[in-house]
Write a protein that holds these residues in place. Structure first.
Motif, PDB file in Angstrom:
ATOM      1  N   ALA A  40       0.839  -1.213   0.000  1.00 33.23           N
ATOM      2  CA  ALA A  40       0.000   0.000   0.000  1.00 33.23           C
ATOM      3  C   ALA A  40       0.870   1.257   0.000  1.00 33.23           C
ATOM      4  CB  ALA A  40      -0.924   0.000   1.214  1.00 33.23           C
ATOM      5  N   ARG A  41       2.027   1.173   0.636  1.00 31.98           N
ATOM      6  CA  ARG A  41       2.937   2.326   0.639  1.00 31.98           C
ATOM      7  C   ARG A  41       3.509   2.544  -0.770  1.00 31.98           C
ATOM      8  NH1 ARG A  41       4.252   4.125   5.551  1.00 31.98           N
ATOM      9  NH2 ARG A  41       6.147   5.130   4.805  1.00 31.98           N
ATOM     10  N   GLU A  42       3.776   1.417  -1.435  1.00 29.60           N
ATOM     11  CA  GLU A  42       4.306   1.497  -2.795  1.00 29.60           C
ATOM     12  C   GLU A  42       3.266   2.158  -3.725  1.00 29.60           C
ATOM     13  OE1 GLU A  42       6.369  -2.195  -3.875  1.00 29.60           O
ATOM     14  OE2 GLU A  42       5.417  -1.999  -5.833  1.00 29.60           O
ATOM     15  N   VAL A  43       2.018   1.699  -3.585  1.00 33.78           N
ATOM     16  CA  VAL A  43       0.943   2.271  -4.407  1.00 33.78           C
ATOM     17  C   VAL A  43       0.818   3.775  -4.142  1.00 33.78           C
ATOM     18  CG1 VAL A  43      -1.560   2.264  -4.803  1.00 33.78           C
ATOM     19  CG2 VAL A  43      -0.322   0.099  -4.591  1.00 33.78           C
ATOM     20  N   ALA A  44       1.055   4.155  -2.872  1.00 32.66           N
ATOM     21  CA  ALA A  44       0.956   5.587  -2.521  1.00 32.66           C
ATOM     22  C   ALA A  44       2.201   6.375  -2.937  1.00 32.66           C
ATOM     23  CB  ALA A  44       0.719   5.725  -1.015  1.00 32.66           C
ATOM     24  N   GLY A  45       3.209   5.673  -3.499  1.00 33.14           N
ATOM     25  CA  GLY A  45       4.402   6.368  -4.002  1.00 33.14           C
ATOM     26  C   GLY A  45       5.391   6.774  -2.914  1.00 33.14           C
ATOM     27  N   LEU A  46       5.350   6.085  -1.769  1.00 32.85           N
ATOM     28  CA  LEU A  46       6.279   6.436  -0.674  1.00 32.85           C
ATOM     29  C   LEU A  46       7.643   5.781  -0.916  1.00 32.85           C
ATOM     30  CD1 LEU A  46       3.656   6.053   2.150  1.00 32.85           C
ATOM     31  CD2 LEU A  46       4.751   8.183   1.423  1.00 32.85           C
ATOM     32  N   PRO A  47       8.716   6.355  -0.361  1.00 35.49           N
ATOM     33  CA  PRO A  47      10.067   5.835  -0.658  1.00 35.49           C
ATOM     34  C   PRO A  47      10.235   4.379  -0.220  1.00 35.49           C
ATOM     35  CG  PRO A  47      10.170   7.904   0.573  1.00 35.49           C
ATOM     36  CD  PRO A  47       8.733   7.504   0.530  1.00 35.49           C
ATOM     37  N   ARG A  48      10.753   3.572  -1.137  1.00 37.05           N
ATOM     38  CA  ARG A  48      10.831   2.131  -0.924  1.00 37.05           C
ATOM     39  C   ARG A  48      11.741   1.758   0.242  1.00 37.05           C
ATOM     40  NH1 ARG A  48       9.920  -2.816  -3.162  1.00 37.05           N
ATOM     41  NH2 ARG A  48      11.641  -4.276  -2.987  1.00 37.05           N
ATOM     42  N   ARG A  49      12.895   2.414   0.302  1.00 33.00           N
ATOM     43  CA  ARG A  49      13.851   2.003   1.331  1.00 33.00           C
ATOM     44  C   ARG A  49      13.279   2.209   2.744  1.00 33.00           C
ATOM     45  NH1 ARG A  49      19.856   4.085   1.519  1.00 33.00           N
ATOM     46  NH2 ARG A  49      19.832   3.360  -0.613  1.00 33.00           N
ATOM     47  N   GLU A  50      12.636   3.340   2.926  1.00 31.91           N
ATOM     48  CA  GLU A  50      12.029   3.644   4.229  1.00 31.91           C
ATOM     49  C   GLU A  50      10.908   2.636   4.543  1.00 31.91           C
ATOM     50  OE1 GLU A  50      10.781   7.881   4.792  1.00 31.91           O
ATOM     51  OE2 GLU A  50       8.876   6.884   5.264  1.00 31.91           O
ATOM     52  N   SER A  51      10.117   2.291   3.529  1.00 32.21           N
ATOM     53  CA  SER A  51       9.020   1.336   3.729  1.00 32.21           C
ATOM     54  C   SER A  51       9.571  -0.032   4.134  1.00 32.21           C
ATOM     55  CB  SER A  51       8.210   1.170   2.440  1.00 32.21           C
ATOM     56  OG  SER A  51       7.665   2.399   2.054  1.00 32.21           O
ATOM     57  N   ILE A  52      10.653  -0.443   3.478  1.00 32.57           N
ATOM     58  CA  ILE A  52      11.229  -1.760   3.788  1.00 32.57           C
ATOM     59  C   ILE A  52      11.764  -1.770   5.216  1.00 32.57           C
ATOM     60  CG2 ILE A  52      13.168  -3.322   3.245  1.00 32.57           C
ATOM     61  CD1 ILE A  52      12.582  -2.843   0.313  1.00 32.57           C
ATOM     62  N   GLU A  53      12.390  -0.698   5.607  1.00 33.22           N
ATOM     63  CA  GLU A  53      12.895  -0.620   6.991  1.00 33.22           C
ATOM     64  C   GLU A  53      11.765  -0.752   8.003  1.00 33.22           C
ATOM     65  OE1 GLU A  53      15.292   2.874   7.947  1.00 33.22           O
ATOM     66  OE2 GLU A  53      16.602   2.231   6.299  1.00 33.22           O
TER      67      GLU A  53
END
Ligand SMILES: Nc1ncnc2c1ncn2[C@@H]1O[C@H](COP(=O)(O)OP(=O)(O)OP(=O)(O)O)[C@@H](O)[C@H]1O
Ligand SMILES: [Mg+2]
Length: 272
Positions: free
Chosen positions: A101-114
């Protein structure tokens, strides 16, 4: 601003093969910003249908969904949603499912993975980050779906029986864990459960639904202070409220049995 999710006079009739079935008759409910609101109601009363309407996946026959004062009926992408079935993508790893859902919202990938890695550890899924959903048990998949909703950036979270397929102890741990996250994050949550105790332990407000065509039988304000400790389950008011909700649902079950000759289960409810 009017900071709340508000459902006003929602009704839904399904039409298939020339027959009409009215599922939701008239539902009005409110989730104020930062509130934890639960729905308990008979199986088939339209709780998941209601979530599909809030999420814009289906349109109501009549009535509106308002978010922060704006009519958003039929709009997708505004809520964080955990469906009743975990619905993980089999070709994505666990961590990639959790950040979807974060990816769909265009949020930074590295931060989301952390963030996902940190949370996966907290829900007992450390070491599964790069695994695929098929190696996880149903309960583990449910936790990933729950995390996906939690990490999703929208303010309002709709959780459809998030702990339904967990064993009693894990479920209890997840409830305690959810109250502690909620008490720090103060997200706005609309939560469906079949467990009266779970609703009482977690919520600020509980809506008790009737059988279909469904209306709100009662809106209950839960009076327990926060942070909530498990001791709350032992106090007399907890038992009185549990009894009241149980009786309401029991009466609905009786009505259903009278009208159809069948009996549906009220799970996790104490036999009063
Ligand atoms: N797309 C659809 N077309 C026709 N009928 C539907 C559709 N979706 C749901 N229904 C019917 O609407 C009713 C409510 O279903 P829903 O899944 O919303 O109930 P629920 O309250 O979530 O039940 P449970 O507690 O068992 O999850 C059911 O009778 C179901 O058969
Ligand atoms: Mg459902």
């Amino acid at each position: 601003m009017d900071c709340q999710l508000k459902l006003r006079n929602l009704a839904k009739t399904f039409r298939s093969n020339g027959t009409e079935r009215k599922v939701l008759d008239n539902i009005t409910l409110t989730v104020k910003k930062g509130q934890f609101v639960s729905i308990v109601g008979p199986s088939g009363s339209g709780k998941s249908t209601l979530f599909h309407i809030i999420g814009g996946l289906i349109r109501p026959t009549s009535g509106q969904v308002f978010m922060d004062g704006k009519d958003v009926t039929g709009t997708k992408g505004l809520i964080s949603y955990m469906p009743q079935q975990p619905a993980l993508f089999p070709w994505r790893t666990i961590v990639d499912n959790a950040i979807l859902a974060r990816e769909v919202a265009g949020l930074p990938r590295r931060e989301s993975i952390e963030m996902a890695r940190e949370w996966l550890g907290k829900v007992g899924l450390q070491g599964y980050e790069q695994a695929y959903p098929h190696v996880l048990s149903g309960g583990m998949q449910q936790r990933v779906a729950f995390l996906r909703a939690l990490l999703s950036p929208q303010e309002y979270m709709c959780l459809d029986e998030p702990f339904g397929s967990l064993d009693a102890l894990t479920r209890y741990d997840m409830q305690k864990w959810l109250t502690s996250i909620w008490e720090t994050q103060k997200r706005s949550v609309l939560f469906v459960t079949h467990s009266i105790e779970e609703a009482l332990f977690l919520s600020d407000t509980i809506y008790v639904f009737s059988n279909k065509p469904t209306t709100v039988l009662k809106e209950i304000t839960v009076p327990f202070p926060r942070p909530r400790e498990e001791e709350v389950m032992g106090i007399p008011v907890f038992h009185e409220l549990k009894r009241e909700i149980y009786q309401l649902l029991k009466r609905e079950q009786g009505r259903l049995a009278e009208s159809s000759g069948t009996k549906e289960e009220i799970s996790h409810a104490a036999p009063y």
